[in-house]
Design a protein around this motif. Structure first.
Motif, PDB file in Angstrom:
ATOM      1  N   ASP A   1       0.822  -1.205   0.000  1.00 29.60           N
ATOM      2  CA  ASP A   1       0.000   0.000   0.000  1.00 29.60           C
ATOM      3  C   ASP A   1       0.861   1.263   0.000  1.00 29.60           C
ATOM      4  O   ASP A   1       0.392   2.339  -0.348  1.00 29.60           O
TER       5      ASP A   1
ATOM      6  N   GLY B   1     -12.262   5.340  -9.245  1.00 33.74           N
ATOM      7  CA  GLY B   1     -11.545   4.242  -8.592  1.00 33.74           C
ATOM      8  C   GLY B   1     -12.087   3.984  -7.199  1.00 33.74           C
ATOM      9  O   GLY B   1     -12.264   2.833  -6.783  1.00 33.74           O
TER      10      GLY B   1
ATOM     11  N   ARG C   1     -15.551   2.345  -7.527  1.00 32.46           N
ATOM     12  CA  ARG C   1     -15.505   0.946  -7.952  1.00 32.46           C
ATOM     13  C   ARG C   1     -14.813   0.051  -6.928  1.00 32.46           C
ATOM     14  O   ARG C   1     -14.799  -1.160  -7.058  1.00 32.46           O
ATOM     15  N   GLY C   2     -14.179   0.689  -5.951  1.00 28.54           N
ATOM     16  CA  GLY C   2     -13.505  -0.114  -4.931  1.00 28.54           C
ATOM     17  C   GLY C   2     -12.131  -0.601  -5.365  1.00 28.54           C
ATOM     18  O   GLY C   2     -11.517  -1.414  -4.700  1.00 28.54           O
ATOM     19  N   THR C   3     -11.624  -0.099  -6.499  1.00 26.36           N
ATOM     20  CA  THR C   3     -10.282  -0.503  -6.922  1.00 26.36           C
ATOM     21  C   THR C   3      -9.215   0.352  -6.241  1.00 26.36           C
ATOM     22  O   THR C   3      -8.033   0.055  -6.322  1.00 26.36           O
ATOM     23  N   LEU C   4      -9.639   1.429  -5.562  1.00 23.04           N
ATOM     24  CA  LEU C   4      -8.697   2.305  -4.864  1.00 23.04           C
ATOM     25  C   LEU C   4      -9.169   2.480  -3.420  1.00 23.04           C
ATOM     26  O   LEU C   4     -10.352   2.722  -3.184  1.00 23.04           O
ATOM     27  N   SER C   5      -8.219   2.365  -2.467  1.00 25.81           N
ATOM     28  CA  SER C   5      -8.539   2.734  -1.094  1.00 25.81           C
ATOM     29  C   SER C   5      -8.313   4.241  -0.972  1.00 25.81           C
ATOM     30  O   SER C   5      -7.747   4.869  -1.864  1.00 25.81           O
TER      31      SER C   5
ATOM     32  N   SER D   1      -2.876   4.368 -13.629  1.00 22.52           N
ATOM     33  CA  SER D   1      -2.349   3.199 -14.340  1.00 22.52           C
ATOM     34  C   SER D   1      -0.946   2.837 -13.836  1.00 22.52           C
ATOM     35  O   SER D   1      -0.541   1.687 -13.910  1.00 22.52           O
TER      36      SER D   1
ATOM     37  N   THR E   1      -1.443   0.444 -10.713  1.00 26.39           N
ATOM     38  CA  THR E   1      -2.246  -0.761 -10.778  1.00 26.39           C
ATOM     39  C   THR E   1      -1.524  -1.812 -11.595  1.00 26.39           C
ATOM     40  O   THR E   1      -1.281  -1.616 -12.782  1.00 26.39           O
TER      41      THR E   1
END
Ligand SMILES: Nc1ncnc2c1ncn2[C@@H]1O[C@H](COP(=O)(O)OP(=O)(O)OP(=O)(O)O)[C@@H](O)[C@H]1O
Ligand SMILES: [Mg+2]
Ligand SMILES: [Zn+2]
Length: 508
Positions: free
Chosen positions: A387, A460, A463-467, A500, A503
């Protein structure tokens, strides 16, 4: 009763404290006792000092000798007090009239044959002596160039106890010719590691490396074997600017205490590069050892790069020890004799294969690993650690097209852009205490002056792809991209690119 005095320095971490060594010679049963919290190595000084004095052809005083090291409460470690103990004892024994010894700092270990041996940490020790108002220091010849790096130091180099005692007026013959310390020539540390133009293709990874250099971001490169991950990582220090004066002194002091400093190089001006092997123990990475603890790879990488090649292969407890320096920029080592603090503010670069067999790229058709093996492999890089890594990129096999496209940009070309971007960031961050985008707090990023268009970040998050922490990290990288582009603030384009760069598009 007669008295002799000499000064020395005790190091606690990188901090030196003046120590007064006082020898009392009195009637009674002959012997030597040491007072003032000596550790095991210091007790052995007794035998070394005695043998060294005898080897000068002087008589060891047959009296009761008490050597007191003050302040008593200060932890004292190592063999660097030998010389001061020997000098104080011989002054006390009236073997030499040297009153100046009481105002002179002595740093050195004695061999049984009377030779003066170099010790670790001479640079911070001499700096402490000068700061305390005692600029005159006697050191082993091999340590003299390092001691002389301290402004204001009045350095006396000696090869033996006999030579020192003769300077102080003792009647001793100095045997043989005095050997002068030979310095290794400066090898130019960065050039030994190769130039960025050696790396074929890998445009995405090269760009990530440039961004890492410009913003001070941590970086993870994932890819199959033999794609240039190690090559790329080793070229990161070459992209970083020279250390400023204060950093150069601090980094050099760490390497002096670690015993990894060659004074022929002068003060270390280039960011260090440390690459511990994946079999390394926690102590090797964070530091340790009895007496004056040795800084580990994480501290030796201070203001430079810590490269963990084959990162998933490191013992999980080694990776966990990195959380303290990543959060606080220092390592605290608790020892019986006290606590040593070493700075450890480094850029972490990790390289990993995508799976144990290394072939899980693209659709992953060549991968022979079972799914559970693949998952377990990457889980070893713990979530909280990953993280903190702003940049996570795939390094794919070099294509035929890449190979024909000729050499890429050189280290010097990219370093010039990095320097400009860093100067931009430094102007913006002036007065905040932060130097690079990687250090900036989330609150500051979301405060006034933050970029208006954060749609990519918002998506993000939705969509839950980013905290939320991940979102802060994306913004940090977006600022670095803006600095590299020479614009006042990140636009949508920088933010999309930053997402990008964070990820991993893995085929898992
Ligand atoms: N992109 C590249 N450009 C030039 N040479 C390369 C490149 N990739 C690999 N090589 C060559 O292959 C050798 C191995 O590269 P490197 O050690 O950097 O690969 P790696 O990705 O770290 O592999 P591994 O996962 O096995 O550690 C290099 O010494 C170099 O000769
Ligand atoms: Mg490698
Ligand atoms: Zn595999």
């Amino acid at each position: 009763m007669t008295l002799g005095r000499a000064l020395s320095v005790s190091l606690v971490g990188l901090t030196g404290h003046l120590v007064e060594v006082e020898a009392q010679l009195a009637g009674g049963i002959p012997g030597l006792s040491l007072v003032g919290l000596p550790d095991a190595a210091l007790s052995e000084a007794r035998d070394r000092v005695r043998a060294a004095v005898t080897s000068c052809g002087l008589d060891w005083p047959s009296r009761r000798i008490t050597v007191n090291l003050t302040p008593a409460a200060l932890p004292k470690a190592g063999s660097g007090f030998d010389l001061a103990i020997a000098v104080a004892t011989m002054v006390g024994a009236r073997a030499c009239p040297a009153q100046s010894a009481a105002r002179t700092v002595h740093l050195g270990e004695l061999g049984l044959d009377g030779r003066l041996r170099p010790v670790r940490g001479v640079l911070p020790a001499v700096a402490a002596a000068v700061a305390a108002g005692y600029p005159r220091v006697v050191v082993a010849a091999a340590d003299a160039p390092e001691a002389a790096l301290v402004p204001g130091a009045d350095v006396v180099a000696a090869v033996s106890l006999a030579q020192v005692l003769r300077e102080y007026g003792a009647d001793v013959a100095v045997p043989g010719a005095t050997a002068v310390a030979r310095l290794e020539p400066d090898r130019g540390r960065d050039t030994a590691r190769g130039d960025l133009s050696d790396v074929v293709g890998q445009h995405a990874a090269r760009h990530a490396l440039e961004v890492a250099a410009a913003g001070g971001h941590h970086l993870l490169m994932t890819g199959p074997p033999g794609t240039g991950k190690t090559m790329l990582a080793s070229r990161l220090p070459g992209l970083l600017p020279d250390l400023d004066d204060a950093d150069a002194v601090e980094v050099t002091a760490i390497h002096s205490v670690a015993g990894t400093f060659r004074p022929g190089d002068g003060l270390l001006r280039r960011p260090p590069f440390e690459d511990p092997h994946h079999t390394a123990t926690p102590a090797a990475v964070i530091g340790g050892g009895s007496g004056l603890p040795r800084p580990g790879a994480a501290s030796r990488a201070h203001r430079g790069v810590l490269f963990m090649d084959e990162a998933p292969q490191f013992a999980p407890r080694v990776m966990q020890t990195l959380r303290q320096p990543l959060e606080h920029g220092e390592l605290v080592l608790h020892r019986a004799g006290g606590t040593a603090r070493y700075p450890a503010r480094f850029q972490l670069v990790m390289a990993a294969n995508p799976c144990p067999c290394g072939n899980a790229v693209g659709k992953g058709l060549d991968c022979t690993c079972r799914p559970v093996e693949r998952r377990r492999y990457f889980a070893r890089l713990s979530g909280p650690l990953l993280d903190r890594v702003d940049l996570q990129v795939d390094v794919l096999p070099v294509t035929r097209l890449d190979r024909r496209s000729g050499p890429g940009e050189s280290t010097a070309e990219v370093a010039a852009r990095v320097a400009e971007a860093r100067a931009r960031a430094a102007r913006r961050l002036a007065g905040t205490g932060w130097r690079s985008n990687a250090e900036v707090s989330g609150r500051w990023l979301r405060g006034p002056g933050a970029p208006g268009d954060t749609r990519a970040v918002d998506q993000g998050l939705d969509r839950g792809t980013l905290s939320l922490r991940g979102a802060d990290r994306v913004l940090r990288v977006a600022w670095t991209l803006a600095d590299l582009a020479g614009i006042a603030a990140p636009r949508d384009r920088e933010i999309t690119r930053a997402v990008s760069l964070r990820t991993r598009g893995q085929a898992l």
